[in-house]
Write an enzyme that holds these catalytic residues in place. Structure first.
Site, short mmCIF file in Angstrom:
data_model
loop_
_atom_site.label_atom_id
_atom_site.label_comp_id
_atom_site.label_asym_id
_atom_site.label_seq_id
_atom_site.Cartn_x
_atom_site.Cartn_y
_atom_site.Cartn_z
N THR A 1 8.44 20.36 28.87
CA THR A 1 9.29 21.51 29.21
C THR A 1 10.46 21.14 30.11
O THR A 1 11.31 21.98 30.39
CB THR A 1 8.49 22.61 29.93
OG1 THR A 1 8.18 22.19 31.27
CG2 THR A 1 7.20 22.95 29.20
N ASN B 1 15.93 14.05 36.56
CA ASN B 1 14.73 14.33 35.78
C ASN B 1 14.42 13.23 34.77
O ASN B 1 13.26 13.04 34.38
CB ASN B 1 14.84 15.69 35.08
CG ASN B 1 14.47 16.82 36.02
OD1 ASN B 1 13.93 16.60 37.09
ND2 ASN B 1 14.76 18.05 35.62
N HIS C 1 18.68 23.26 23.43
CA HIS C 1 18.11 24.23 24.38
C HIS C 1 19.03 24.19 25.60
O HIS C 1 18.82 23.44 26.54
CB HIS C 1 16.69 23.84 24.77
CG HIS C 1 16.06 24.78 25.75
ND1 HIS C 1 15.92 26.13 25.50
CD2 HIS C 1 15.56 24.58 27.00
CE1 HIS C 1 15.34 26.71 26.54
NE2 HIS C 1 15.13 25.79 27.47
N ARG D 1 13.08 35.29 23.22
CA ARG D 1 14.13 36.07 23.89
C ARG D 1 15.02 36.77 22.88
O ARG D 1 15.38 37.94 23.06
CB ARG D 1 14.95 35.13 24.78
CG ARG D 1 14.19 34.71 26.03
CD ARG D 1 14.88 33.59 26.79
NE ARG D 1 14.23 33.37 28.08
CZ ARG D 1 14.46 32.32 28.86
NH1 ARG D 1 15.34 31.39 28.47
NH2 ARG D 1 13.83 32.18 30.02
N ASP E 1 -0.41 16.35 39.84
CA ASP E 1 0.86 16.48 40.55
C ASP E 1 0.90 15.43 41.65
O ASP E 1 -0.15 14.98 42.14
CB ASP E 1 1.01 17.88 41.14
CG ASP E 1 2.46 18.24 41.45
OD1 ASP E 1 3.05 19.04 40.70
OD2 ASP E 1 3.00 17.70 42.45
N ASN F 1 13.82 20.13 31.87
CA ASN F 1 15.23 20.25 31.49
C ASN F 1 16.08 19.10 32.02
O ASN F 1 15.73 18.50 33.02
CB ASN F 1 15.81 21.57 32.01
CG ASN F 1 15.44 22.74 31.12
OD1 ASN F 1 15.47 22.64 29.90
ND2 ASN F 1 15.08 23.87 31.73
N ARG G 1 21.42 23.19 33.11
CA ARG G 1 20.35 22.27 32.75
C ARG G 1 20.87 20.83 32.77
O ARG G 1 20.16 19.89 33.12
CB ARG G 1 19.80 22.61 31.36
CG ARG G 1 19.07 23.94 31.28
CD ARG G 1 18.57 24.20 29.87
NE ARG G 1 17.81 25.44 29.77
CZ ARG G 1 18.33 26.62 29.49
NH1 ARG G 1 19.64 26.73 29.30
NH2 ARG G 1 17.57 27.69 29.39
N GLY H 1 2.34 18.36 36.46
CA GLY H 1 3.24 19.27 37.15
C GLY H 1 2.50 20.56 37.47
O GLY H 1 2.08 21.28 36.55
#
Length: 308
Positions: A116, A93, A173, A149, A31, A118, A86, A6
């Site tokens: 990573t 996905n 998440h 965060r 990719d 989602n 998400r 990616g």
């Protein structure tokens, strides 16, 4: 060798961070879009030249070029758009991740995978099933970001550096993620002893909504913080740091959960998530954790049969 699958914003940012941190001296970007990984690799090689880094980037459209990788980082997938959750990304996905997982199993069968894509926890499950790897070797990137965060927002309220805070965020998440102020410390003092209840509530809400807020403000999802967080995880794996970080892994009885990926503290080393650390939770915290697990389970149940 590290392969990043990616070459969008998160993939390119991750690749840059890997080089800057000196995680590996050979990084391959893959990719499906012709020219994209090659262009990013060329730009990154120019960056390396300017910074004096001993790292070489290669771009490719062929999964076979991941051969020899002991770590594969998967950032590929459709990104969230403004107003999108998400969870709405689930089916599209899942197909992307499953296909990539089969390629990883074929060309990098001994690798550790950091993901990573989602919705993160569900995609960690899809990758685990598609590769056939042990649960330790498929790690979802989530908690480093969510914890970072939380530390940022709590640090602002306390007037201290976020680096002084050890944050704990558990569960999904996503919308039901569960920051745990009672187990997040500043030199041994829990956040819920340093902040007023309303300040804790604000910090938690800001943490949960941070990703959506970034997407709303600029029209596309976060990349700088995820890229940095993934690079930190990659460094822990490649250098066998045995570092405790928050990540999504398939649980096998820990926290009373089995067969479901959940964001929990793990020890990251050369074999991936080599140990799951169980945090002692209050009855109320256990209830919130279970609610988050149920949200993940609901997503897994809605996956098409071929991905289960």
């Amino acid at each position: 060798m590290i392969t990043v699958v990616g070459s969008g914003r998160v993939g390119a940012t991750t690749a840059a961070m890997l080089g800057v941190l000196g995680v590996d001296n050979k990084i391959v970007l893959i990719d499906i879009i012709k020219g994209l990984p090659q262009g990013e690799a060329l730009d990154l090689n120019h960056m390396s030249s300017i910074l004096g880094l001993d790292v070489y980037y290669t771009g490719s459209n062929d999964y076979a070029d991941m051969k020899g990788s002991d770590l594969v980082i998967v950032t590929a997938g459709l990104a969230r758009k403004p107003g999108m959750t998400r969870e709405q990304l689930l089916e599209q996905n899942a197909q992307i991740v499953a296909n990539i997982g089969k390629e990883i199993a074929k060309y990098a069968p001994d690798s550790v995978v950091i993901l990573t894509t989602n919705p993160l926890d569900a995609m960690t499950y899809v990758m685990w099933r598609a590769t056939g790897f042990s649960r330790e070797r498929v790690v979802g990137f989530s908690g480093v970001l969510d914890g970072g965060r939380l530390a940022f927002y709590a640090g602002q309220k306390l007037g201290i550096s976020p680096a002084s805070i050890i944050p704990i965020v558990l569960g999904q998440h996503g919308e039901s993620m569960f920051p745990v102020p009672s187990k997040s410390f500043v030199f041994g003092v829990p956040l819920d002893k340093l902040l007023k209840p309303e300040e804790i509530k604000e910090a938690v809400e800001e943490t949960v909504k941070a990703g959506a807020r970034i997407t709303e403000l600029r029209g596309f999802s976060s990349n700088w913080a995820p890229g940095a967080g993934v690079a930190i995880m990659a460094k822990a794996v490649k250098r066998d740091e045995r570092r405790a970080l928050i990540a999504s892994v398939v649980l096998d009885g820990e926290y009373g959960v089995r067969g479901i990926p959940v964001e929990v503290p793990v020890v990251l080393g050369r074999g991936g998530a080599i140990k799951v650390l169980e945090v002692e939770l209050s009855p109320e915290e256990k209830q919130r954790f279970q609610q988050s697990v149920e949200a993940i389970s609901k997503l897994l149940n809605s996956l098409p049969a071929q991905y289960k």
